[in-house]
Write an enzyme that holds these catalytic residues in place. Structure first.
Site, PDB file in Angstrom:
ATOM      1  CG  ASP A 430      -1.663   1.181   1.463  1.00 32.43           C
ATOM      2  OD1 ASP A 430      -2.272   1.608   0.477  1.00 32.43           O
ATOM      3  OD2 ASP A 430      -1.690   1.715   2.585  1.00 32.43           O
ATOM      4  CB  THR A 432      -1.538   6.673   2.096  1.00 34.43           C
ATOM      5  OG1 THR A 432      -1.789   6.929   0.732  1.00 34.43           O
ATOM      6  CG2 THR A 432      -1.523   7.933   2.888  1.00 34.43           C
ATOM      7  NE  ARG A 691       1.120  14.518  -4.153  1.00 33.75           N
ATOM      8  CZ  ARG A 691       0.268  14.076  -3.238  1.00 33.75           C
ATOM      9  NH1 ARG A 691      -0.679  14.853  -2.786  1.00 33.75           N
ATOM     10  NH2 ARG A 691       0.381  12.862  -2.779  1.00 33.75           N
ATOM     11  CG  ASP A 774      -3.393   8.966  -3.004  1.00 32.65           C
ATOM     12  OD1 ASP A 774      -4.273   9.812  -3.180  1.00 32.65           O
ATOM     13  OD2 ASP A 774      -2.658   8.913  -2.008  1.00 32.65           O
ATOM     14  CG  ASP A 896      -1.568   2.486   6.697  1.00 32.24           C
ATOM     15  OD1 ASP A 896      -1.909   2.275   5.528  1.00 32.24           O
ATOM     16  OD2 ASP A 896      -1.726   3.568   7.271  1.00 32.24           O
TER      17      ASP A 896
END
Lengths: 1250, 336
Positions: A430, A432, A691, A774, A896
């Protein structure tokens, strides 16, 4: 309390910041769903504030306590027993124990039942302990407190578990909701609250929840003293995004409820001081709990293979038993009738009845099955369980995997997958919270075509260091390769010098970093100063920007940063700095950065934003007010956000920030001054995984604004479907002719050590897939940041094109995807470059269907890295399952949040990150880590060890039981298959339980082929697990054969040496007891010495357990023999009187042990000498690691072992080195050319030649 | 004092810490060629002498084995030996002449050896009552003695098949007309005499049934003194076994002829079992058995050969110690 809440209410109402949302769609119209209320499935009635009404039927709903335990006090015994006897081996031994009660068995009852009780008891104890831990965890959750309404407007602390449906609770900021609540009111006047649902769906942005207008007034404790209402709603269900119900409140008027009034358990209140809510669903009725599935019991590959071994041994057992029973019946028929000393005639001994040979044979068969049961290692399961628990304990205790920040360590939550850690091939991760901390840092910016914030990345630094290392390495090479070297020498020299000039240009910062050697260290130091701001450039810091050119653009840039957002400031006492809260962490980073640059956003009201600006002309800090005229909201389709502000001078600006492509499309012709420079900076930033957002502005004439504003207001007030479109069009009208200011780069901060960890994992041969909910850009950014993606990689993108998607035709979509996949596959077959695959969630949905699936997986498996973005939790699980099935490889999923639960449960190993507060992932996981980076050690060290240990242990177990069990069979050949046993019952009972169990447990817990440092230095060693070198069938068969040989040697040597002659000087011959004890001694010696041969790592524990076990046998023999004869029976004084004083006994032992170990010894000698395995060589290298020469060799091999990977940090460094050298080569050539072309050179050469 | 205890405490703590970190000091033996050769040579050099000594001990034992079951059946009965042995009216006397080939030093153990006699048959082995042997008739739950438990509703002491089938051939030895002194005491294990067979337990109702198995017992001698029974009741492990009968306490010279008068009472004819008389001296290793010595010598010399072979192989296909070219990454680069 009331006072403070009132004070807070003076602040901005968040919801009003959003111009789009001031007109909310009406919720008063009764929708179709509302009519369902009262129907089956929608029958729940909740009496708000009257929980006592829910104590009786029919409104009796469960309390709010949850339990994730498998058993309770009543069900433990039957269920745990059932679980135990589902295992083939245990069931078999249960059968044996039952038969022993009916005198069919060849052994005494105790000796059959005792080991079974022991084995089952230990296993059940383990189950009980594990369940107890779950219980404690539940207890922890259930005993959290929440403020609940008691009476007369008084709120008291109440335990979560005591909450009932109908209770009114008050949840404060950053607290979890104890159950599913109906939002009544919040600290904001308009009843808005912000909720973080990270635990439920993994989305990081906050969700807005709004209460009904009717309940807005309930925003004080006192209001609840006589509050009464009734909710009629749907029954408990697992659907997170729907809710149907209505609220009857105040004079029976009914208000429909929607999901936006429902606060779900396991989500968290953010940015809102408090809320009031009514419990609608409690405990197991809550949507979060309904959504969680019981974690499936997972079994490791080795364990599954072990079952097959058990079946193999079982068939061996059946065969041997069959031979025995046939032999017995033949003897019975032909010979035994003549053996008068048995008195068979006229007796009805059911085992030896000459008149009923078939029946006798059958009974003999059953007896034989029990007799040879030693072929099946009864204690294997229990030993493995004990070993695994100990292994898990050691994993938990490893300080290298202890996180000081969260004070948590690695936890093996289920211990039965330890060895599976050593066979993992694919990691599905994963993003995030797992790779990233969900925290943004302002890193770099490019303003007016100039990049700030340092240009040297860690990759560059590492590349330069690598070049230096290679350069030094070259230096040490022998001289006979001189020619070749001298060439490369120049290149390296060149590169190094070039790099140092580059460093010099870039100023102090870089040299600082290189001097310290660890850039990460400096970064960490820096982080402690300002959170969210990791930027250092003297040209901008400390107000130095005032000296720069393009001052107006720079100030404008900072204004965009400080004005174009939805954040609000929070007071912070220390040195006038403010903290901010905003919808997305990026915005917070911008606000902090602009504050650092001297544009402090300090206040905001509904229509005014106040900045403390540093005025470059007066060198003073001035407070300026900007009137907020409009706010054009950010949305994922618009990918931009604008504010229209009016400054004190009355100028109107549109300040816009957004994705670069969007902004660049909307630039004015005269606004493209910096476009080229900015674009190149952009690509650099993107490569580093930052980003990026572009900033632009435009000045608007007042007249134009007025004109536009009327259109926009009209659009805003429109009701109906076209509203969205009108708004879109209106914003398009104003967001044009922009002037580009620059771009900012924020770093989605990776967790500590993530890139290094991924690098090591890549070297160990793992494939890493990134699955994230995302959006694609973010996912790709992170892909770059953790080196899963690289510039020189060929990226395949699987997405649905807009047109196809809008048509929603499955067939067309399928065709589209199939086409994309096939073209990618074609490209792949032609090219050598590393490939990366980026898949979109919607495309994935199609790609995972039926016939496309295979092609897709074929493509995905061949790509070096795969990134799936916008995937739902369900898809995550689906991908995991398909990958598992398609490739047959062991998968590990790490995540998480609750959105990863499906994936974690589906994968062969699920790992949860426990650093965050959410527990779902951890609860569902098999291992929980506080940090992603510990995965490296968990897999490469512990996984490797555990795999080896368990594999060795199982093989040894098979060996020792075959070796022992077969001697029983051979003896049958000499007793006319009558079922007599050579050994005393108690010897046999002791065999698995006491005499051979400790060494094997020590092996399983402590064996190390190489130490942990070496494992980490040579990650390639891990490949032994996925290739399964230690648990192949050839090995298994080999060990069984070894057992057969051992048993033959032991048995034959004993009977030929000890019979029929005397074995003592005084002429005594060995009877059945002496022979049994001697043979058994040989077995104990042999199997214990065998394990000493397997062990390659002897601590005192191994020594004690191995030699202690042998000693224990003698002690047992002496003690047992010393018991009075009615207890010890035939073993009475057998050692002291009979065999102990006989030299022959000791000599037989020595001979038998040596001979039976010889085959294995020769085997390992040959293997080690001529076909060594990786660990053998490393052991040898480590063994002779004394002088410098060997140190050098060690380092060299460490370097060599780094596989050329396609992903990871070092791969990037490699690529960078390559591009450096190429660049320098070019540069060198050009210099050479310029030099050779220069007149001086010419003149020099011409003079020398003449 | 406190310092010492604290030190001890921290030491223990660190030991535990090292254990949990899996860093306990450990010895990690690596099997190097030198070790291999040393181990093989060592084994060889230990085993061959041990084997030779053992062999010597075994060879020093003089053994006379004489099968008598066939010879002792008179001519007329040689076709139907079973009827001969079952007919009580026929005298069972028999005489054997044993020639001593080599000097035999006293004590010379006298064994009777039975072949093809399954004393280890499960039904047979279990058919006894240790409690009864120790406590006599007082002990009544003798169901394990089936089918020889009761006779004429009276318990049998000693009960069970083993006792019932007691071997009852007798031997007496004469050399040059003089009877050789045979000591029939101490042929059973001391522990059996003292702890397993009762001193006050006398045979009762023994061999009184219709089926007479083997020998009878003197009802006036307690079981603990009936050493023949005690020896017999130590069941043998294999179907071919020897049991001690007594010891000749005189030396026998080479070329002595020993005349054995025996009573050929025991029935092995019905199941084709063999009966042998064995006279044997003993060494420190016990009786004569070359197997152990030969095995030792064989294993020892094999290890020497293995050491040699390994040495040669090692010299020919020498692999440098810790040769890194065998590592997978290097191997891969070799293969391309």
């Amino acid at each position: 309390m009331g006072v403070t809440s009132k004070k807070k209410k003076g602040k901005v109402r968040w919801s009003n910041l959003y111009s789009f949302s001031c007109f909310r769609p009406s919720t008063l119209e009764p929708s179709a769903a509302q009519e369902l209320i009262g129907q089956p499935g929608f029958s729940r009635v909740v009496f708000c504030n009257e929980p006592h009404l829910h104590r009786k039927k029919p409104y009796k709903y469960p309390y709010n306590n949850i339990s994730t335990t498998k058993y309770n006090f009543l069900t433990f015994l039957p269920r745990a027993l059932f679980e135990q006897f589902r295992r083939v081996a245990n069931f078999y031994f249960l059968l044996g124990a039952v038969l022993s009660l009916v005198s069919l068995a060849p052994f005494s009852r105790a000796s059959l039942i005792a080991p079974l009780l022991f084995v089952v008891g230990i296993s059940m104890l383990k189950e009980a302990v594990e369940d107890w831990h779950r219980f404690l965890q539940d207890l922890d959750v259930n005993n959290r407190t929440v403020k609940a309404h008691d009476s007369n407007g008084v709120f008291v602390d109440k335990l979560w578990k005591e909450l009932r449906v109908g209770d009114v609770v008050k949840v404060n900021k950053d607290e979890y909701f104890p159950s599913d609540l109906l939002l009544l009111s919040s600290s904001y006047e308009d009843g808005v609250s912000y909720v973080e649902t990270l635990n439920l769906d993994g989305e990081t942005n906050l969700k807005v929840k709004r209460c009904l207008e009717a309940t807005l007034c309930l925003n004080e404790d006192e209001e609840f003293s006589d509050f009464k209402a009734t909710i009629k709603c749907e029954d408990p269900n697992p659907n997170l995004y729907t809710f149907v119900g209505n609220l009857e409140f105040e004079n029976e008027s009914s208000y429909p409820l929607s999901p936006s009034q429902v606060l779900l358990r396991d989500s968290k209140l953010r940015n809102t001081d408090y809320i009031y809510g009514v419990v609608i669903f409690s405990g197991h009725d809550t949507k979060a709990v309904r959504n969680s599935t019981r974690s499936p019991s997972k079994r490791s590959r080795i364990e599954r293979k072990m079952d097959k071994i058990i079946y193999l041994l079982f068939s061996m057992l059946l065969f041997v038993s069959l031979v025995s029973s046939i032999g017995s019946s033949l003897f019975l028929k032909h010979d035994m009738v003549d053996w008068w000393y048995l008195q068979l005639q006229g007796n009805d001994d059911k085992f030896f009845n000459p008149s009923k040979p078939v029946k006798s044979a059958f009974l003999q068969f059953i007896r034989a099955i029990i007799l040879y049961g030693y072929l099946i290692p009864i204690s294997l399961y229990v030993s493995i369980e004990v070993v695994k628990v100990l292994q898990a304990m050691l994993i938990n205790k490893d300080v290298e995997m202890y996180d000081e920040v969260t004070c948590k360590s690695v936890k093996a939550r289920t211990s039965n997958l330890n060895e599976e850690l050593g066979q993992v091939e694919m990691i599905l991760s994963d993003k995030t919270g797992t790779l990233t901390c969900n925290q943004m840092e302002f890193r770099k910016c490019s303003i007016a075509g100039v990049s700030y914030g340092g240009a040297v990345t860690e990759v560059d630094l590492a590349a330069s260091r690598r070049i230096n290392v290679d350069f030094e390495a070259c230096d040490e090479l022998s001289t006979d390769e001189f020619d070749q070297i001298s060439q490369s020498y120049e290149v390296f020299e060149f590169s190094v010098s070039d790099f140092s000039t580059q460093k010099a240009v870039l100023g102090r910062e870089v040299t600082d970093n290189t001097n310290k050697g660890n850039p990460r260290l400096t970064k960490a130091e820096h982080k402690s100063v300002i959170k969210g701001f990791n930027f250092r450039d003297d040209r901008l810091m400390n107000k130095n920007w005032i000296h720069g050119s393009n001052l107006s653009d720079i100030t404008m840039f900072f204004r965009v940063m400080a004005l174009c957002h939805t954040g609000i400031p929070l007071e912070d006492d220390k040195n006038n700095k403010l903290r901010y809260e905003a919808e997305s962490p990026e915005e917070v980073a911008f606000l902090i950065a602009s504050q650092e640059f001297g544009f402090q956003f300090c206040r905001r009201t509904q229509s005014v934003i106040v900045l403390k600006e540093f005025d470059p002309y007066s060198n003073m800090e001035v407070e300026r007010e900007y009137k907020l005229l409009n706010l054009l909201e950010f949305s994922s389709s618009r990918k931009r956000m604008s504010v229209i502000v009016c400054n004190e001078e009355g100028q109107i600006f549109l300040l816009c920030k957004g994705a670069d492509s969007i902004i660049f499309d909307r630039l004015a012709d005269n606004g493209r001054t910096y476009e080229q420079a900015t674009t190149s900076h952009l690509s650099n930033y993107a490569q580093d995984g930052f980003r990026t957002l572009a900033f632009a502005y435009r000045t608007i004439e007042a007249a134009e604004y007025e004109r536009w504003n009327t259109i926009f207001t009209q659009a805003k007030t429109t009701v109906g479907h076209e509203r969205e479109q009108l708004l879109e069009e209106a914003s398009e009208m104003i967001e044009k002719d922009l002037m580009l200011l620059g771009v900012v780069a924020v770093e989605d901060k990776l967790q500590k050590g993530v890139p290094e960890c991924i690098d090591k994992l890549a070297q160990a041969g793992f494939k890493i897939w990134l699955l994230t909910g995302d959006k694609r850009e973010t996912a790709i950014n992170i892909g770059f940041a953790c080196s899963l993606l690289r510039q020189d990689m060929k990226q395949f993108h699987l997405t649905l094109s807009r047109e196809v998607e809008s048509k929603k035709q499955v067939k067309a979509m399928k065709k589209d995807i199939l086409h994309q996949i096939e073209s990618s596959l074609r490209v792949m077959s032609n090219k050598e470059a590393p490939f990366a695959l980026v898949v979109d969630g919607k495309a994935l949905e199609i790609a995972l269907e039926g016939d496309v699936k295979d092609k897709f997986l074929q493509l995905a498996v061949n790509c070096a890295s795969v990134i799936c973005c916008r995937v739902s939790p369900k898809q995550k699980a689906l991908i995991t399952r398909l990958v598992k099935q398609y490739t047959g490889r062991t998968t590990l999923a790490i995540g998480d949040g609750a959105n990863d639960v499906g994936m974690i449960q589906e994968a062969d190993i699920g790992v949860g990150i426990s650093g965050m507060e959410g527990m779902q992932a951890v609860m569902a996981s098999d291992f929980s880590l506080p940090q992603f980076r510990f995965l490296e050690r968990l897999l490469i060290v512990h996984g490797h060890w555990c795999y080896q240990r368990i594999a060795k242990m199982v093989l040894y177990f098979v060996y020792k039981n075959v070796a022992f069990g077969l001697t029983l069979f051979y003896y049958e050949l000499y007793t006319s298959f009558s079922g007599e046993v050579l050994y005393d019952d108690w010897y046999m009972t002791m065999f698995n339980v006491m005499l051979t169990s400790l060494p094997v447990i020590a092996l399983g817990v402590l064996e190390q082929d190489v130490s942990s440092d070496v494992c980490l230095q040579f990650p390639a060693l891990y490949q032994q697990g996925p290739r399964n070198v230690h648990f192949r069938w050839s090995r298994i068969i080999g060990w069984i054969l070894n057992g057969v040989v051992t048993s033959l040697v032991i048995f034959l040597a004993n009977i030929y040496i000890l019979s029929p002659n005397a074995f003592r000087q005084n002429g005594h011959v060995a009877d059945i007891n002496s022979l049994g004890a001697i043979t058994y001694t040989c077995i104990i010696w042999t199997v214990n010495c065998q394990i000493a041969l397997i062990t390659s790592h002897f601590t005192w524990i191994q020594h004690v357990s191995i030699w202690g076990s042998i000693l224990l046998w003698y002690i047992f023999l002496v003690l047992y023999g010393a018991l009075p004869p009615d207890t010890s029976g035939n073993a009475f004084k057998v050692f002291i009187e009979a065999i102990g004083p006989a030299p022959l006994f000791w000599m037989v032992t020595l001979l038998v042990v040596v001979v039976s170990l010889l085959p294995y010894f020769i085997h390992i000698v040959i293997q080690r000498t001529f076909y060594p395995m990786d660990d053998h060589i490393i052991q040898e290298m480590k063994h002779c690691l004394r002088d410098d020469h060997h140190n050098e060799m060690w380092l060299r091999e460490q370097r060599n072992s780094k596989r050329s990977t396609h992903i990871g940090f070092s791969a990037r460094v490699d690529a960078q080195v390559l591009s450096f050298t190429q660049q320098l080569h070019r540069k060198k050539k050009s210099i050479y050319k310029s030099v050779t072309n220069s007149p001086i050179y010419r003149s020099m050469t011409s003079s020398s030649s003449s | 004092m406190t310092d010492a205890s604290r030190e001890e405490h921290t030491q223990r703590e660190t030991a535990f810490y090292l254990f949990t970190q899996q860093r306990l000091p450990a010895c990690k033996p690596v099997l190097t060629p030198a070790w291999v050769i040393t181990i093989f040579l060592f084994t060889g050099f230990i085993f061959i002498p041990v084997g030779l000594v053992t062999l010597r001990a075994s060879r020093s034992v003089v053994e006379i084995v004489e099968r008598y079951d066939a010879e002792c059946v008179p001519e007329p009965f040689s076709i139907d030996k079973v009827s001969y042995i079952q007919d009580d009216s026929i005298p069972k006397n028999c005489t054997l002449f044993l020639k001593v080939n080599k000097y035999m030093k006293a004590p010379i153990h006298i064994y009777y050896q039975l072949d093809n006699y399954y004393q280890n048959h499960r039904r047979y082995v279990k058919s006894r009552s240790d409690q009864q042997l120790l406590h006599g008739q007082k002990y009544q739950s003798t169901s394990s003695c089936q089918p020889v438990e009761f006779n004429n509703d009276q318990p049998i002491v000693p009960c069970g098949l083993i006792a019932w089938s007691l071997f009852n051939d007798t031997f007496s030895f004469i050399r040059e007309r003089a009877k050789l002194k045979v000591n029939r005491k101490n042929i059973a294990w001391k522990s059996d005499r003292e702890h397993k067979f009762g001193k006050n337990v006398y045979p009762f109702n023994f061999q009184n049934g219709t089926l007479i198995g083997g020998g009878k017992l003197n009802p006036r001698i307690p079981l603990s003194d009936q050493e023949d029974l005690i020896v017999w009741m130590r069941t043998s492990a294999l179907p071919s076994f020897r049991k001690l009968y007594g010891r000749i306490e005189e030396d026998l010279d080479a070329d002595d002829v020993v005349v054995v008068h025996l009573m050929n009472n025991y029935n092995t004819y019905s199941f084709g079992g063999k009966k042998k008389l064995v006279l044997s001296t003993s060494s420190w290793l016990g009786g004569r058995n070359d197997f152990l010595g030969l095995a030792y010598v064989f294993v020892g010399s094999s290890s020497l050969i293995l050491a040699l072979v390994f040495l040669l192989l090692h010299l020919k296909y020498r692999r440098p110690y810790g040769d890194t070219s065998y590592l997978p990454w290097n191997r891969k680069s070799l293969s391309g």
